[in-house]
Design a protein around this motif. Sequence first.
Motif, PDB file in Angstrom:
ATOM      1  N   TYR A 222      -6.255   6.276  31.254  1.00  0.00           N
ATOM      2  CA  TYR A 222      -6.095   7.143  32.422  1.00  0.00           C
ATOM      3  C   TYR A 222      -6.095   8.586  31.949  1.00  0.00           C
ATOM      4  O   TYR A 222      -5.441   8.914  30.947  1.00  0.00           O
ATOM      5  N   ARG A 223      -6.825   9.398  32.641  1.00  0.00           N
ATOM      6  CA  ARG A 223      -6.901  10.839  32.366  1.00  0.00           C
ATOM      7  C   ARG A 223      -7.135  11.124  30.874  1.00  0.00           C
ATOM      8  O   ARG A 223      -6.439  11.933  30.260  1.00  0.00           O
ATOM      9  N   GLY A 224      -8.082  10.381  30.334  1.00  0.00           N
ATOM     10  CA  GLY A 224      -8.553  10.671  28.976  1.00  0.00           C
ATOM     11  C   GLY A 224      -7.768  10.039  27.844  1.00  0.00           C
ATOM     12  O   GLY A 224      -8.098  10.229  26.667  1.00  0.00           O
ATOM     13  N   HIS A 225      -6.715   9.279  28.159  1.00  0.00           N
ATOM     14  CA  HIS A 225      -5.910   8.689  27.083  1.00  0.00           C
ATOM     15  C   HIS A 225      -5.592   7.220  27.366  1.00  0.00           C
ATOM     16  O   HIS A 225      -5.532   6.788  28.515  1.00  0.00           O
ATOM     17  N   ASP A 226      -5.327   6.494  26.265  1.00  0.00           N
ATOM     18  CA  ASP A 226      -4.948   5.088  26.364  1.00  0.00           C
ATOM     19  C   ASP A 226      -3.559   4.954  27.004  1.00  0.00           C
ATOM     20  O   ASP A 226      -2.704   5.835  26.850  1.00  0.00           O
ATOM     21  N   ALA A 227      -3.361   3.835  27.701  1.00  0.00           N
ATOM     22  CA  ALA A 227      -2.066   3.601  28.377  1.00  0.00           C
ATOM     23  C   ALA A 227      -0.895   3.711  27.401  1.00  0.00           C
ATOM     24  O   ALA A 227       0.161   4.264  27.734  1.00  0.00           O
ATOM     25  N   TYR A 228      -1.069   3.206  26.167  1.00  0.00           N
ATOM     26  CA  TYR A 228       0.044   3.246  25.203  1.00  0.00           C
ATOM     27  C   TYR A 228       0.334   4.684  24.744  1.00  0.00           C
ATOM     28  O   TYR A 228       1.457   5.023  24.403  1.00  0.00           O
ATOM     29  N   TRP A 229      -0.723   5.508  24.725  1.00  0.00           N
ATOM     30  CA  TRP A 229      -0.520   6.920  24.363  1.00  0.00           C
ATOM     31  C   TRP A 229       0.386   7.570  25.416  1.00  0.00           C
ATOM     32  O   TRP A 229       1.357   8.251  25.083  1.00  0.00           O
ATOM     33  N   TRP A 230       0.080   7.297  26.687  1.00  0.00           N
ATOM     34  CA  TRP A 230       0.907   7.865  27.763  1.00  0.00           C
ATOM     35  C   TRP A 230       2.319   7.287  27.723  1.00  0.00           C
ATOM     36  O   TRP A 230       3.305   8.009  27.868  1.00  0.00           O
ATOM     37  N   MET A 231       2.410   5.971  27.529  1.00  0.00           N
ATOM     38  CA  MET A 231       3.755   5.350  27.544  1.00  0.00           C
ATOM     39  C   MET A 231       4.611   5.911  26.409  1.00  0.00           C
ATOM     40  O   MET A 231       5.804   6.136  26.562  1.00  0.00           O
ATOM     41  N   ASN A 253       5.098  -8.930  31.694  1.00  0.00           N
ATOM     42  CA  ASN A 253       4.334  -8.015  30.836  1.00  0.00           C
ATOM     43  C   ASN A 253       3.145  -7.450  31.592  1.00  0.00           C
ATOM     44  O   ASN A 253       2.534  -8.132  32.414  1.00  0.00           O
ATOM     45  N   ALA A 254       2.794  -6.202  31.285  1.00  0.00           N
ATOM     46  CA  ALA A 254       1.620  -5.583  31.905  1.00  0.00           C
ATOM     47  C   ALA A 254       0.349  -6.238  31.372  1.00  0.00           C
ATOM     48  O   ALA A 254       0.276  -6.621  30.206  1.00  0.00           O
ATOM     49  N   VAL A 255      -0.636  -6.351  32.241  1.00  0.00           N
ATOM     50  CA  VAL A 255      -1.896  -6.990  31.848  1.00  0.00           C
ATOM     51  C   VAL A 255      -2.840  -5.950  31.251  1.00  0.00           C
ATOM     52  O   VAL A 255      -3.206  -4.974  31.903  1.00  0.00           O
ATOM     53  N   LEU A 256      -3.193  -6.180  30.012  1.00  0.00           N
ATOM     54  CA  LEU A 256      -4.141  -5.324  29.303  1.00  0.00           C
ATOM     55  C   LEU A 256      -4.966  -6.211  28.391  1.00  0.00           C
ATOM     56  O   LEU A 256      -4.569  -7.342  28.089  1.00  0.00           O
ATOM     57  N   ALA A 257      -6.087  -5.690  27.942  1.00  0.00           N
ATOM     58  CA  ALA A 257      -6.827  -6.328  26.855  1.00  0.00           C
ATOM     59  C   ALA A 257      -7.138  -5.244  25.856  1.00  0.00           C
ATOM     60  O   ALA A 257      -7.245  -4.070  26.228  1.00  0.00           O
ATOM     61  N   GLY A 258      -7.263  -5.598  24.568  1.00  0.00           N
ATOM     62  CA  GLY A 258      -7.675  -4.620  23.570  1.00  0.00           C
ATOM     63  C   GLY A 258      -9.038  -4.056  23.967  1.00  0.00           C
ATOM     64  O   GLY A 258      -9.815  -4.729  24.643  1.00  0.00           O
ATOM     65  N   GLY A 259      -9.334  -2.835  23.577  1.00  0.00           N
ATOM     66  CA  GLY A 259     -10.612  -2.220  23.963  1.00  0.00           C
ATOM     67  C   GLY A 259     -10.383  -1.127  24.979  1.00  0.00           C
ATOM     68  O   GLY A 259      -9.299  -0.550  25.056  1.00  0.00           O
ATOM     69  N   THR A 260     -11.395  -0.856  25.769  1.00  0.00           N
ATOM     70  CA  THR A 260     -11.273   0.271  26.703  1.00  0.00           C
ATOM     71  C   THR A 260     -11.383  -0.163  28.161  1.00  0.00           C
ATOM     72  O   THR A 260     -11.175   0.630  29.057  1.00  0.00           O
ATOM     73  N   ARG A 261     -11.731  -1.434  28.406  1.00  0.00           N
ATOM     74  CA  ARG A 261     -11.937  -1.830  29.802  1.00  0.00           C
ATOM     75  C   ARG A 261     -10.640  -2.302  30.433  1.00  0.00           C
ATOM     76  O   ARG A 261      -9.750  -2.836  29.756  1.00  0.00           O
ATOM     77  N   SER A 318       4.130  19.609  32.638  1.00  0.00           N
ATOM     78  CA  SER A 318       3.967  20.091  31.266  1.00  0.00           C
ATOM     79  C   SER A 318       2.761  21.007  31.106  1.00  0.00           C
ATOM     80  O   SER A 318       2.630  21.685  30.087  1.00  0.00           O
ATOM     81  N   GLY A 319       1.864  20.973  32.081  1.00  0.00           N
ATOM     82  CA  GLY A 319       0.648  21.781  31.962  1.00  0.00           C
ATOM     83  C   GLY A 319      -0.325  21.228  30.933  1.00  0.00           C
ATOM     84  O   GLY A 319      -1.223  21.940  30.476  1.00  0.00           O
ATOM     85  N   LEU A 320      -0.144  19.972  30.554  1.00  0.00           N
ATOM     86  CA  LEU A 320      -1.022  19.325  29.566  1.00  0.00           C
ATOM     87  C   LEU A 320      -2.482  19.413  30.029  1.00  0.00           C
ATOM     88  O   LEU A 320      -2.777  19.178  31.202  1.00  0.00           O
ATOM     89  N   ASP A 321      -3.349  19.724  29.084  1.00  0.00           N
ATOM     90  CA  ASP A 321      -4.759  19.923  29.435  1.00  0.00           C
ATOM     91  C   ASP A 321      -5.514  18.592  29.326  1.00  0.00           C
ATOM     92  O   ASP A 321      -6.027  18.242  28.265  1.00  0.00           O
ATOM     93  N   VAL A 322      -5.524  17.857  30.419  1.00  0.00           N
ATOM     94  CA  VAL A 322      -6.274  16.590  30.455  1.00  0.00           C
ATOM     95  C   VAL A 322      -7.100  16.574  31.743  1.00  0.00           C
ATOM     96  O   VAL A 322      -6.728  17.228  32.725  1.00  0.00           O
ATOM     97  N   PRO A 323      -8.215  15.832  31.722  1.00  0.00           N
ATOM     98  CA  PRO A 323      -9.055  15.826  32.931  1.00  0.00           C
ATOM     99  C   PRO A 323      -8.371  15.110  34.091  1.00  0.00           C
ATOM    100  O   PRO A 323      -7.544  14.219  33.877  1.00  0.00           O
ATOM    101  N   ALA A 324      -8.719  15.517  35.309  1.00  0.00           N
ATOM    102  CA  ALA A 324      -8.257  14.755  36.485  1.00  0.00           C
ATOM    103  C   ALA A 324      -9.048  13.453  36.529  1.00  0.00           C
ATOM    104  O   ALA A 324     -10.120  13.338  35.934  1.00  0.00           O
TER     105      ALA A 324
END
Length: 424
Positions: A222-231, A253-261, A318-324
């Motif tokens: 989401y918004r340019g980063h992996d879910a774990y990065w945000w968490m 548990n949250a449903v995820l798979a390795g990778g980007t999809r 925070s004003g973090l510079d990430v895409p919408a």
Amino acid sequence: MTTTTTTTTTTTTTTTTTITGHIATVVIGAGQAGLALSHCLTARGLEHVVLDRGTIAHSWRTQRWDSFTLLSPNWQTRLPGYRYRGADPAGFMTGAQVVAFFEDYARSFAAPVRGGVTVRRVTPLGRRWLIDTSTGTLTADNVVVATGDLTHPHVPRLGSGLSPRIAQLHTSAYRNPAQLPAGAVLVVGAGPSGQQIAAELAADGRRVHLAVGRHRCLPRRYRGHDAYWWMDRLGMLHRTADSLASGARRSPNAVLAGGTRDLDVRRLVAEGVVAHGRLLGVEGGIATFADDLAATLATAEGNAQRFRAAVDAHVAASGLDVPAESVPEPAPIPAAPRELDLDTVGAVVWATGFRRDHGYIDADVVVDGEPVHHRGVTTAAGLYFLGLRWQHRRSSSFIDGVGGDAEYLAEHIARREVDELAVA
Ligand SMILES: Cc1cc2nc3c(=O)[nH]c(=O)nc-3n(C[C@H](O)[C@H](O)[C@H](O)COP(=O)(O)OP(=O)(O)OC[C@H]3O[C@@H](n4cnc5c(N)ncnc54)[C@H](O)[C@@H]3O)c2cc1C
């Protein structure tokens, strides 16, 4: 007295020992929890042994399917004194890579692991503990139960209503589509394992039915980063158990798979999977499902919405510079069939999770199957748990989170050695 035999597997050498006598601390389980604690005890010069019924990373070797990858990214594979240092921090380890990682970790500090030793009973013996194992009996001042929160594959009783013609297996025994007999497959359970296996079977050309129970959706990115990065950034993984209502701690548990999809039920339906509500029963060759698919998906998707809202609020503050990022409307799904004629089904995969089993501990510290403890320390002096879900933080049962709890227990054990046992 101890006697030792050595067995060599493809990648590591494990010592199988008949152990008797007394040792300061016995750690049961050589998964990430047992190894992390072993590192912390070693760093403090504290005598201990790590016993495992199999060998290092036994669960990762024996209970994962061929195409398995971690859901957590490589950079988050961090344990006390050791972390992933490879060339692909944003990647996701395969099962074999996870095993190799834990073997390397154990080797890095010469962890005293004794494989092929099943602990059958732990009993108080005065100020000590008596540990009955498949290879002998020993005593210890401290026992740390690090046998994992996911010890026993759980298959609901519903399975007994299925014809013997239909192959049944739990996700821990699933390996690949070729293992299953011809015909459609009913996957029961839509957590991460159930959805990943359903996706794999559908991609293999199987007709797949998915009985959808409680789960939580999460976007992979989401918004340019992996879910774990945000968490990680938002501190979601570091929340402590006492900061949340007990109901929140039981959420799936949250449903995820390795990778980007992303992985979610609507996407699986678009890929040909037939989604049903929760499996209610099996009788006369017919499986029946609850009329709850839409409601279950709405609840599951609420988690993803809350996650995105928390990220948006953080970015705004925070004003973090990430895409919408705009989120598309959820794809509609067809009405869920309430019945399935099992004549067409060749196999059922139970993606219905695991249960704990601490029945081998003879101490009044497990109530209704739940260990009673504070941060892993029980009221029975010298008896500890490690690696439990929400032991202290949300991340306590994850590779990245168990280290903090291991440090805490090692410190407790070190103090006990000085304060209680030295004066005994
Ligand atoms: C499908 C799946 C995917 C997961 N993906 C991730 C992920 O991507 N990232 C992440 O951080 N976490 C993930 N986890 C969660 C967690 O990291 C694993 O469950 C992990 O194995 C827990 O480590 P542990 O050391 O607590 O337990 P385990 O790894 O289960 O280790 C316990 C050990 O105890 C031994 N044992 C059990 N009973 C006895 C006994 N009586 N005597 C002797 N030995 C015994 C077992 O042989 C085993 O080796 C996943 C879990 C599952 C099931």
